[in-house]
Each structure stands twice: as C-alpha cells, then as structure tokens.
Enzyme design. Structure first.
Site, mmCIF file in Angstrom:
data_model
loop_
_atom_site.group_PDB
_atom_site.id
_atom_site.type_symbol
_atom_site.label_atom_id
_atom_site.label_comp_id
_atom_site.label_asym_id
_atom_site.label_seq_id
_atom_site.Cartn_x
_atom_site.Cartn_y
_atom_site.Cartn_z
ATOM 1 C CB ILE A 240 46.729 37.214 44.025
ATOM 2 C CG1 ILE A 240 47.663 36.186 44.661
ATOM 3 C CG2 ILE A 240 47.540 38.342 43.415
ATOM 4 C CD1 ILE A 240 48.642 35.555 43.664
ATOM 5 C CG HIS A 241 41.506 38.735 47.681
ATOM 6 N ND1 HIS A 241 41.482 38.554 49.038
ATOM 7 C CD2 HIS A 241 41.833 40.046 47.485
ATOM 8 C CE1 HIS A 241 41.775 39.682 49.654
ATOM 9 N NE2 HIS A 241 41.988 40.605 48.728
ATOM 10 C CG ASP A 242 39.294 37.205 42.437
ATOM 11 O OD1 ASP A 242 38.628 36.995 43.475
ATOM 12 O OD2 ASP A 242 39.152 38.232 41.739
#
Length: 317
Positions: A240-242
């Site tokens: 979940i990069h962001d």
C-alpha cells in the site's frame, strides 16, 4: 493539527492513503485534488469522492486537475494492477458522495486553500506530479504557505513500470523534475524501495477486514491489486505504497529520511522517468566538482513493524 491537501489518482493504495488521512484526528484535511494516473481523470475523481463519502467527509472540497502529462502523452494506465475502475472493479461498493466536485480546477483550489491557510500546509501528492508542477509554476507566491511536500514516487534501485522507473514519476517525468529538482520547497520523497519493504501480509489484511465495516470495505477493494502483488511478492499480501507516504505526512518520525540530491531522467530511452540519487556523499561530490544541487529528504528506512502497526490501528479505527 497538520493541515493537508491530497493530490491523488485513486488507485487502491490511494484509497488507503485517503482513508488514513480521514482516520487521523491530528489532520485537518483542507482539500483533495485529482489527476490522471492509475485510471483516467473522470474515474480518479469519482473514486476520491467515494472514499471521502465512506468517511462521511462531505465537507472536503474536491477538484479535478490534469488529465494528461505536461509534455508527452501518457503511454498507459495501470488497470492491470488496479482494475478497470481503479478499485479492483469494486468502486460501486462505496457510497456516493452527495457533494460533488468544486466549481474550480485542482490548481486553483490548491492555490486558494494555501492563500487562505493560517499556517503552512503539507501537500501530499500520491499520483503523477502534474498538478503540483503547474501549481508551483503558475502560483509561485504560495511556496511560502507550503510546510512541505510529501511525495510517493520514484525508485532508487529499480522500478515497477520499467526496469528503472516507478509509475508516478514515469507518468510525467517533466513535472516530476520540476518538483524534485528545480523547486526549493521542503520535500520528502517516499520511494518504492521503502514502500515495498512495508508490504502487508494476509494476516494484516484479515485483521483490518475484521476491524469493522470500513476496514472490511477497504480490504474488499484490494482483490485485483492483491492478486497482482501476491504474484510479485511470492506470498499472499499487498503493498500500500501511498499509505506509507501518508504515514510520513501525518506521523513524522516513523520513516527515516536521508538528504540526497536528485535528478529525474526526461529522455526517451529506457531510463525515462528514473529518479537518480547522488549517494556519493558531500566530500566525493565536492572532489568531482559537483555541488549536487538541491537536496531532497528521501525516506530510505523505517521501523517496518511500527509502520504496519500504525496503519492497522488507524485504518481499523
């Protein structure tokens, strides 16, 4: 309170990042702006409205921004990762927001919010940097109203959309170079190298799903995205990069920054969109006759378990 503006292209991990901002009591969410990216602008805007509706945020103004890069056409979207609608083809599970988009564009909304703000504002761009580059070019006076820009983007040791480039930067390298190299606004870059290390597993996702209706919905939005990352990771889980970048924005200190001069490759060869960090150290740069240019705080490390625990606690609340 931390005053925030989010610039986003939802996108599954963008949805988690917006959810984190909405779930953080220390955040004053001033506005959300949208940009092309994971899917087209109409869909990213619709998704942003719906995620805000899930958290009852009818009060947050939303404005649509750039539907294309500054200079060259965008080669392709990321539907194979995020689904045709950007949310694993499950965006209809989210409620519709009664309040639609503001009667202005993204850059104008950001400029207005910054001008009206009593204290400097943190901007969190978690998509291509087109809107941010346009804001800084068209409204240079607002620089003093920006506390810092916390960006999810880039990859120092190999990309995801090409061998060298991460999707957000690759989507508009010219805009990224403007923001990361040419400007003087305090900036934190949270690259893919670190966000991948913060990947969450099936147990984490199960705990989030069991936390309540919102947590369950967030996990349901990950189906296509989770399949993609489970193949990439070699185990059941996702990245979940962001939301990792948003963690830095709302809870500074969990990520460890290193100040580095950056360059963004804007040529048309295989390295287009690559973020190049000069990691030689000050003495070596001076010996080579290079001042290195402006330095950006790059998140290079973190207490990974603490990041995952923080995200679970906030998103599950």
């Amino acid at each position: 309170m931390t005053a925030l503006i989010i610039d986003t292209d939802p996108g599954v991990d963008d949805a988690f990042a917006i959810a984190l901002a909405c779930s953080s009591p220390e955040v004053d969410l001033l506005g959300v702006t949208t940009v092309f990216g994971n899917v087209g602008l109409a869909m990213t805007t619709r998704n942003a409205l719906r995620v805000l509706a899930l958290y009852g945020r009818e009060d947050v103004p939303v404005a649509a921004g750039a539907d294309r890069p500054l200079v060259y056409p965008h080669p392709h979207r990321a539907r194979h990762v995020h689904g045709d609608d950007g949310l694993s083809d499950r965006s209809n599970l989210l409620p519709e927001r009664r309040t639609g988009v503001a009667g202005t564009d993204a850059v104008s909304l950001m400029a207005s919010l910054l001008e009206q703000a009593a204290e400097p504002v943190t901007i969190v761009p978690i998509g291509p940097l087109t809107n941010i580059a346009l804001l800084l070019a068209a409204h240079p006076a607002v620089r003093t109203k920006i506390a810092r820009i916390v960006i999810m983007g880039g990859a120092l040791d190999g990309g995801n959309v090409t061998a060298t480039a991460e999707f957000n930067i690759w989507s508009d390298p010219e805009a990224a170079r403007r923001v990361l190299v040419e400007e003087e606004v305090p900036t934190v870059l949270v690259p893919m190298d670190l966000t991948h290390r913060c990947a969450v597993d099936a147990e984490w996702l199960d705990k989030l799903a069991a936390s309540g209706p919102r947590g369950r919905l967030l996990v349901e939005l990950t189906s296509t995205y989770r399949e993609h990352y489970s193949r990439a990771l070699g185990r059941d889980g996702t990245v979940i990069h962001d939301a990792v970048a948003m963690t830095e924005a709302v809870h500074p200190g969990l990520l460890t920054p290193t100040s580095l001069p950056l360059e963004v490759e804007c040529g048309h060869g295989p390295s287009r969109g690559m973020v190049i960090a000069d990691r030689r150290g000050t003495a070596a740069r001076e010996r080579s006759g290079s001042d290195g240019g402006r330095e950006v705080a790059v998140a290079t490390d973190a207490d990974l378990d603490a990041v995952r625990a923080f995200l679970l606690a906030r998103l599950g609340s």
